[in-house]
Design an enzyme around this catalytic site. Structure first.
Site, PDB file in Angstrom:
ATOM      1  N   GLU A 268       3.587  39.100 -31.592  1.00  0.00           N
ATOM      2  CA  GLU A 268       4.327  40.208 -30.978  1.00  0.00           C
ATOM      3  C   GLU A 268       3.818  40.489 -29.566  1.00  0.00           C
ATOM      4  O   GLU A 268       4.602  40.751 -28.657  1.00  0.00           O
ATOM      5  CB  GLU A 268       4.205  41.486 -31.829  1.00  0.00           C
ATOM      6  CG  GLU A 268       4.810  41.379 -33.219  1.00  0.00           C
ATOM      7  CD  GLU A 268       6.335  41.373 -33.234  1.00  0.00           C
ATOM      8  OE1 GLU A 268       6.949  41.482 -32.166  1.00  0.00           O
ATOM      9  OE2 GLU A 268       6.909  41.238 -34.331  1.00  0.00           O
ATOM     10  N   ARG A 272       6.402  40.059 -26.485  1.00  0.00           N
ATOM     11  CA  ARG A 272       6.818  41.305 -25.820  1.00  0.00           C
ATOM     12  C   ARG A 272       6.009  41.563 -24.547  1.00  0.00           C
ATOM     13  O   ARG A 272       6.575  41.907 -23.516  1.00  0.00           O
ATOM     14  CB  ARG A 272       6.656  42.496 -26.772  1.00  0.00           C
ATOM     15  CG  ARG A 272       7.459  42.346 -28.037  1.00  0.00           C
ATOM     16  CD  ARG A 272       7.514  43.636 -28.803  1.00  0.00           C
ATOM     17  NE  ARG A 272       7.872  43.388 -30.188  1.00  0.00           N
ATOM     18  CZ  ARG A 272       8.529  44.232 -30.953  1.00  0.00           C
ATOM     19  NH1 ARG A 272       8.894  45.405 -30.504  1.00  0.00           N
ATOM     20  NH2 ARG A 272       8.801  43.944 -32.208  1.00  0.00           N
ATOM     21  N   ASP A 401      12.429  31.667 -37.856  1.00  0.00           N
ATOM     22  CA  ASP A 401      13.421  31.691 -36.773  1.00  0.00           C
ATOM     23  C   ASP A 401      13.003  31.135 -35.411  1.00  0.00           C
ATOM     24  O   ASP A 401      13.468  30.081 -34.968  1.00  0.00           O
ATOM     25  CB  ASP A 401      13.993  33.114 -36.606  1.00  0.00           C
ATOM     26  CG  ASP A 401      12.952  34.236 -36.585  1.00  0.00           C
ATOM     27  OD1 ASP A 401      11.760  33.930 -36.463  1.00  0.00           O
ATOM     28  OD2 ASP A 401      13.346  35.413 -36.670  1.00  0.00           O
ATOM     29  N   GLU A 535      20.169  40.403 -32.549  1.00  0.00           N
ATOM     30  CA  GLU A 535      20.528  38.980 -32.752  1.00  0.00           C
ATOM     31  C   GLU A 535      22.028  38.682 -32.725  1.00  0.00           C
ATOM     32  O   GLU A 535      22.450  37.640 -32.208  1.00  0.00           O
ATOM     33  CB  GLU A 535      19.921  38.463 -34.071  1.00  0.00           C
ATOM     34  CG  GLU A 535      18.394  38.359 -34.076  1.00  0.00           C
ATOM     35  CD  GLU A 535      17.682  39.701 -34.220  1.00  0.00           C
ATOM     36  OE1 GLU A 535      18.355  40.680 -34.631  1.00  0.00           O
ATOM     37  OE2 GLU A 535      16.473  39.778 -33.923  1.00  0.00           O
TER      38      GLU A 535
HETATM   39  C1  DMJ Z   1      12.504  40.603 -31.669  1.00  0.00           C
HETATM   40  O1  DMJ Z   1      11.251  41.162 -31.513  1.00  0.00           O
HETATM   41  C2  DMJ Z   1      12.442  39.142 -31.390  1.00  0.00           C
HETATM   42  O2  DMJ Z   1      13.726  38.713 -31.150  1.00  0.00           O
HETATM   43  C3  DMJ Z   1      11.885  38.338 -32.522  1.00  0.00           C
HETATM   44  O3  DMJ Z   1      11.932  36.957 -32.303  1.00  0.00           O
HETATM   45  C4  DMJ Z   1      12.584  38.632 -33.820  1.00  0.00           C
HETATM   46  N1  DMJ Z   1      13.468  39.715 -33.708  1.00  0.00           N
HETATM   47  C5  DMJ Z   1      13.047  40.892 -33.044  1.00  0.00           C
HETATM   48  C6  DMJ Z   1      14.139  41.919 -32.978  1.00  0.00           C
HETATM   49  O4  DMJ Z   1      14.959  41.942 -34.084  1.00  0.00           O
END
Ligand code: DMJ
Length: 643
Positions: A268, A272, A401, A535
């Site tokens: 994260e 971010r 993902d 998404e």
């Molecule tokens: C985000 O923090 C990023 O896109 C992450 O890869 C997965 N999804 C969240 C938001 O839903």
């Protein structure tokens, strides 16, 4: 992905929140510090006493030394022509008035020692008389001094590198009035989200828009790291909100501190913070963002100190101690976490000239390449100690993902020269198509979850990003299957739109089924929430860029209206607990990704394509745009000696 007991933020199951207020542990820590300080004072008084006693030993002690047989050894060196015997400056014997002088001298020394002790004790007593607050203030001053020193060292300028070609960072004004108005509306929503965070949550990681106060979860650790500021910066920039951008920059410059005793999620923080800072740097050219990104990256590196080099999920920014989530299969690290570092780490090596970041992520890639994959699929779990897979679960949603996303984007970001990454992406997608992608009875294409050889006919909101990924990867696909992948992207976009359209609020649930008569609807109560996720809108935007089919703008506008109607509150925007209820309850969280991703993708959907064109920019998984690195003449491996 099994449904989490708590609301997940990013699809990774979140362990229970740390409910103790952050100030509590801080308070305890400072109490311990002040006690230590007092003990230190007493100890120093005691040491002074011993030190004095050692140098000014009274007679009896000295005689004792000779009693130990040292006299015989020393006498041959004594100058006997003098009335006194002086060895190395120490008086040892005397006769007559010499003896008297000697006693006087001893007396003087004893008095001096006594006076020294008394003074040291007085000083200690004085310190003890100080209030706790004064002592704490003194400790704080000392700590600040040390922190300033560290800061000075850390803000050494980085070597300059040629900036990549930065194209299309402003503008994007749409041609028609209707689209312009829609874009303006989205900008206004961004202002509402930002100004309320500014007012009620400034410096906190996120905002509680109903309670109108700061909010945080354990992924950001126990410190106020201003996650929303860092995550929102590039959205502010591309929307032309430059005053707000400046406010954010100033906060980062003066307050964003990574020398904190705080355990954060490596993934994260990378997507971010490092992603957000790097994007802000490329867009604005402000050095502070680059420097902060590099400082933070240095704090994440200890997470890679595992027997395999697969990083821990969490790391303490101060101690560098890492560990994994308690809920992960057999102590494993998570594929979507350790597999979503590549883009940012390559940029870090590029900007610093330091190969270490690149080496870390390439090591992960090489290790994954060597491993057997059950049915050609990558399981979500990998043990960083043994290097073995955990449970054989595969997902294109939570836990898996962005690993697939970063394989494709590594190739794109390298100006399509990283063909190894492209090959890994193609292999993975072929296995996913074979085992996970199906058509429902009602004709909807969906991506299920693979669990030990069995397909769970359930798709997560998170999985909806894959529509955009398939479209983005269409060009350059094997056997010229570009048309096929663009079509697959369109089908996923359609299915995800259905998941929105089949609700009362026209906002999508967290997960939806294609089983037992269910078609793109959530069945379990704890899968009916919408937490401002991006998404589905992300996929609309990619599909719009590649097809210009007006339905994607239409769907995007439906979502915008629904967010405005059901999620907007006086203090910002909130997630909602049940998209099938006409009177939904709020979850009272304004997620930082709402500003970083949801509003950015909406804004781009209603902008012209020359804003952040996709042949020059690659968006990280948190929607932070990073420029394509044209490394043809300055290859990382050549310049940085990377293997
Ligand atoms: C985000 O923090 C990023 O896109 C992450 O890869 C997965 N999804 C969240 C938001 O839903």
């Amino acid at each position: 992905m099994t449904t989490p007991a708590l609301l997940p933020l990013t699809g990774r199951r979140i362990p229970p929140l740390n409910l103790g207020p952050p100030s509590f542990s801080h308070h305890r820590a400072t109490l311990r510090l002040s006690e230590k300080f007092i003990l230190l004072l007493i100890l120093s008084a005691f040491i002074t006493l011993c030190f004095g006693a050692f140098f000014f030993l009274p007679d009896s002690s000295k005689h004792k030394r000779f009693d130990l047989g040292l006299e015989d050894v020393l006498i041959p060196h004594v100058d006997t022509s003098k009335g006194e015997k002086d060895i190395g400056g120490f008086l040892i014997h005397g006769q007559g008035h010499d003896e008297h002088r000697h006693r006087e001298e001893e007396e003087r020394l004893r008095n001096k020692i006594r006076a020294d002790h008394e003074r040291a004790l007085e000083e200690a007593k004085e310190k003890l008389k100080k209030s706790r607050e004064t002592i704490q203030a003194e400790i704080e001053t000392e700590k600040n001094k040390v922190a300033q020193e560290i800061k000075k060292k850390e803000t050494k300028p980085l070597p300059p590198v040629p900036l990549p070609n930065l194209i299309g960072i402003n503008g994007g004004e749409p041609e028609d009035e209707d689209t312009r108005e829609k874009r303006e509306k989205i900008k206004e929503m961004m202002k509402h989200a930002w100004s309320n965070y500014r007012k009620y949550g400034w410096g906190h990681n996120e905002l509680k828009p109903i309670a109108m106060k700061g909010h945080s979860t354990n992924i950001f650790g126990s410190s106020k790291m201003g996650a929303t500021i860092v995550d929102a910066l590039d959205t502010l920039y591309i929307m032309g909100l430059h005053d707000e951008f400046k406010e954010g920059q100033e906060w980062i410059d003066h307050n964003l501190d990574f020398s904190v005793n705080s355990e954060v999620s490596v993934f994260e923080v990378n997507i971010r913070f490092i992603g957000g800072l790097l994007a802000a740097y490329y867009l604005s050219g402000q050095e502070v963002f680059k420097n902060k990104a590099v400082q933070l990256a240095g704090k994440l590196l200890p997470a890679f100190n595992t027997p395999t080099g697969i990083p821990w999920a969490m790391v303490n920014l101060k101690s560098g101690i890492g560990r994994n989530w308690g809920w992960a299969s057999a102590g494993s690290s998570i594929l979507a976490e350790f597999g979503t570092l590549h883009m940012e780490f390559v940029h870090l090596s590029y900007l610093t000239g330091d190969p270490v970041y690149y080496q870390k992520v390439m090591h992960i890639r090489k290790l994954l390449q060597k491993m057997d994959r059950p049915d050609g699929l990558y399981p979500n779990y990998l043990n960083p100690k043994t290097g073995r897979w955990g449970q054989h679960h595969t997902s294109v949603g939570g836990l898996g993902d962005s690993f697939y996303e970063y394989l494709l984007k590594a190739w794109l970001m390298s100006d399509k020269t990283d063909i190894e990454a492209r090959k890994m992406y193609d292999d993975a997608i072929e296995a996913i198509e074979k085992h996970l992608i199906r058509t429902s009875n009602g004709g909807l294409t969906f991506i299920g979850e693979w669990k030990n050889g069995h397909l769970e006919r359930k798709m997560g909101h998170l999985t909806c990003f894959a529509g955009g990924m398939f479209a983005l990867g269409a060009d350059g696909s094997r056997k010229d299957k570009a048309g096929h992948y663009l079509q697959l992207g369109a089908e996923i976009a359609h299915t995800c739109h259905e998941s929105y359209d089949r609700t009362v609020l026209k906002l999508g649930p967290e997960a939806f089924k294609f089983d037992g008569g269910a078609e793109a609807v959530a069945v379990r109560q704890n899968e009916k929430y919408y937490i401002l996720r991006p998404e589905v809108i992300e996929t609309y935007w990619y599909m719009w860029r590649f097809t210009h089919d007006p339905k994607y703008r239409q769907w995007g506008w439906e979502a915008t209206e629904a967010i405005e109607k059901y999620c907007r509150v006086r203090g910002g925007f909130s997630g909602i607990k049940d998209v099938y209820s006409s009177a939904p309850a709020y979850d009272d969280v304004q997620q930082s990704f709402f500003l970083a991703e949801t509003l950015k993708y909406l804004y781009l959907l209603f902008s012209s394509d020359d804003l952040l064109p996709l042949d020059h920019w690659v968006f990280n998984t948190e929607a932070h745009p990073l420029p394509v690195l044209h490394l043809a003449n300055t290859t990382l491996s050549g310049n940085l000696d990377l293997q």
